[in-house]
Enzyme design. Structure first.
Site, PDB file in Angstrom:
ATOM      1  N   GLU A  67     -31.977  61.886  40.561  1.00  0.00           N
ATOM      2  CA  GLU A  67     -30.847  62.299  39.733  1.00  0.00           C
ATOM      3  C   GLU A  67     -29.874  63.172  40.541  1.00  0.00           C
ATOM      4  OE1 GLU A  67     -30.271  64.366  35.298  1.00  0.00           O
ATOM      5  OE2 GLU A  67     -32.141  64.642  36.401  1.00  0.00           O
ATOM      6  N   LYS A 137     -26.169  60.302  31.000  1.00  0.00           N
ATOM      7  CA  LYS A 137     -27.412  60.792  30.432  1.00  0.00           C
ATOM      8  C   LYS A 137     -27.229  61.198  28.964  1.00  0.00           C
ATOM      9  CE  LYS A 137     -31.041  64.122  31.761  1.00  0.00           C
ATOM     10  NZ  LYS A 137     -31.336  65.191  32.749  1.00  0.00           N
ATOM     11  N   CYS A 170     -34.084  60.966  34.000  1.00  0.00           N
ATOM     12  CA  CYS A 170     -34.994  62.103  33.899  1.00  0.00           C
ATOM     13  C   CYS A 170     -35.515  62.318  32.476  1.00  0.00           C
ATOM     14  CB  CYS A 170     -34.325  63.355  34.462  1.00  0.00           C
ATOM     15  SG  CYS A 170     -35.491  64.670  34.910  1.00  0.00           S
TER      16      CYS A 170
END
Length: 293
Positions: A67, A137, A170
């Site tokens: 990330e 995200k 993540c």
């Protein structure tokens, strides 16, 4: 073909799966999951580090890096504002590395949006440099909420070499709803650039294998290791099979590249063995709440 941001989901089949190539019709692919020590502020340019990772992944069809890879995982808003790039700029840089090394790449990066909001985003480019998918995200953890904007679009699933490839970042993979959505949209492989810190080892050890098993997909998870100016990282990058077993796992402290061959036959066998997705009770889940009224 990519089912992405504003696009309508493909209609599910009777099995609950989005249209996709049958496993037997897909070629096996080799992926490289690069666990890396995060850059510190002022380290060499991101392109040099991306090129090094691509060189280390020689022989693979697809490279996955962590990330926010060009900047490292940082929450300082001034640093993020300086290091963030537009989608177009990073896609061009990533595409240049992909073309040079003839490898598809999934990479997380700090995206500067049109209104200067910074997002933790990911881009997937093919080996010819073509952008296949972009994702912001959805789930932000803790102090991330003060540093980044939230994504609001359904995560993309793209067809690549006959495989459905989905993107998550993540913390996203800790939510079963997101992995199930990607699987229903046709994902065979979920790529997860991560920046997971020490203290959360249950993510690669328990949750990533669970997401793979319950959806009969491969999950590749690339994390940072060691430490930077701010955080200590858990390492333990993994590739999980559609049975939930680990096909490869890195250690905690050292950089490493996991080279893994993904066998479509293994996925076909897992789908025949585990029928969770076909056995769901949508008549109950999506029906009226029996406790109301």
């Amino acid at each position: 073909m990519c089912w992405d941001d504003g696009m309508v989901d493909p209609a599910p089949t009777d099995t609950g799966r989005a249209p996709a190539d049958e496993p037997a019709a897909r070629p096996a692919v080799r992926i490289a999951v690069a666990q890396r020590v995060p850059p510190r502020y002022g380290d060499p340019p991101a392109l040099r580090r991306l090129a090094t990772a691509a060189t280390d992944a020689n022989g693979a069809d697809l490279l996955l890096v962590p990330e926010l890879y060009p900047a490292g995982f940082r929450l300082d808003t001034d640093e993020l504002a300086e290091l963030a790039e537009s989608r177009e700029s990073f896609a061009a840089h990533l595409g240049a590395v992909a073309r040079t090394h003839r490898i598809a790449i999934v990479a997380g990066y700090p995206e500067r949006g049109p209104d200067d909001t910074v997002y933790s985003s990911a881009i997937f480019v093919d080996a010819d440099g073509t952008e296949l998918a972009h994702y912001r995200k959805l789930h932000l953890f803790g102090d991330e909420t003060a540093a980044f904007g939230r994504g609001h679009q359904v995560p993309p699933v793209c067809r690549w070499r006959g495989w459905g490839v989905g993107l998550a970042l993540c913390y996203d993979i800790e939510f079963p709803e997101l992995a199930r959505l990607l699987a229903d949209r046709g994902a065979d492989l979920i790529c997860v650039p991560a920046g997971n810190m020490v203290g959360y080892s249950e993510v690669p050890e328990v949750l990533v294998p669970a997401r793979a098993c319950e959806n009969q997909v491969f999950v590749a998870y690339a994390n940072y290791c060691n430490s930077d100016d701010e955080f200590d990282y858990d390492g333990h990058s993994v590739v999980a099979s559609p049975y939930g077993s680990l096909l490869a796992e890195a250690g905690q402290d050292e950089p490493q590249v996991l080279m893994v061959d993904l066998d479509p036959g293994l996925q076909a066998a897992a789908r025949a063995h585990n029928t969770h997705r076909n056995d769901r009770r949508h008549d109950v889940y999506r029906g009226p709440d029996p406790t109301i009224g």
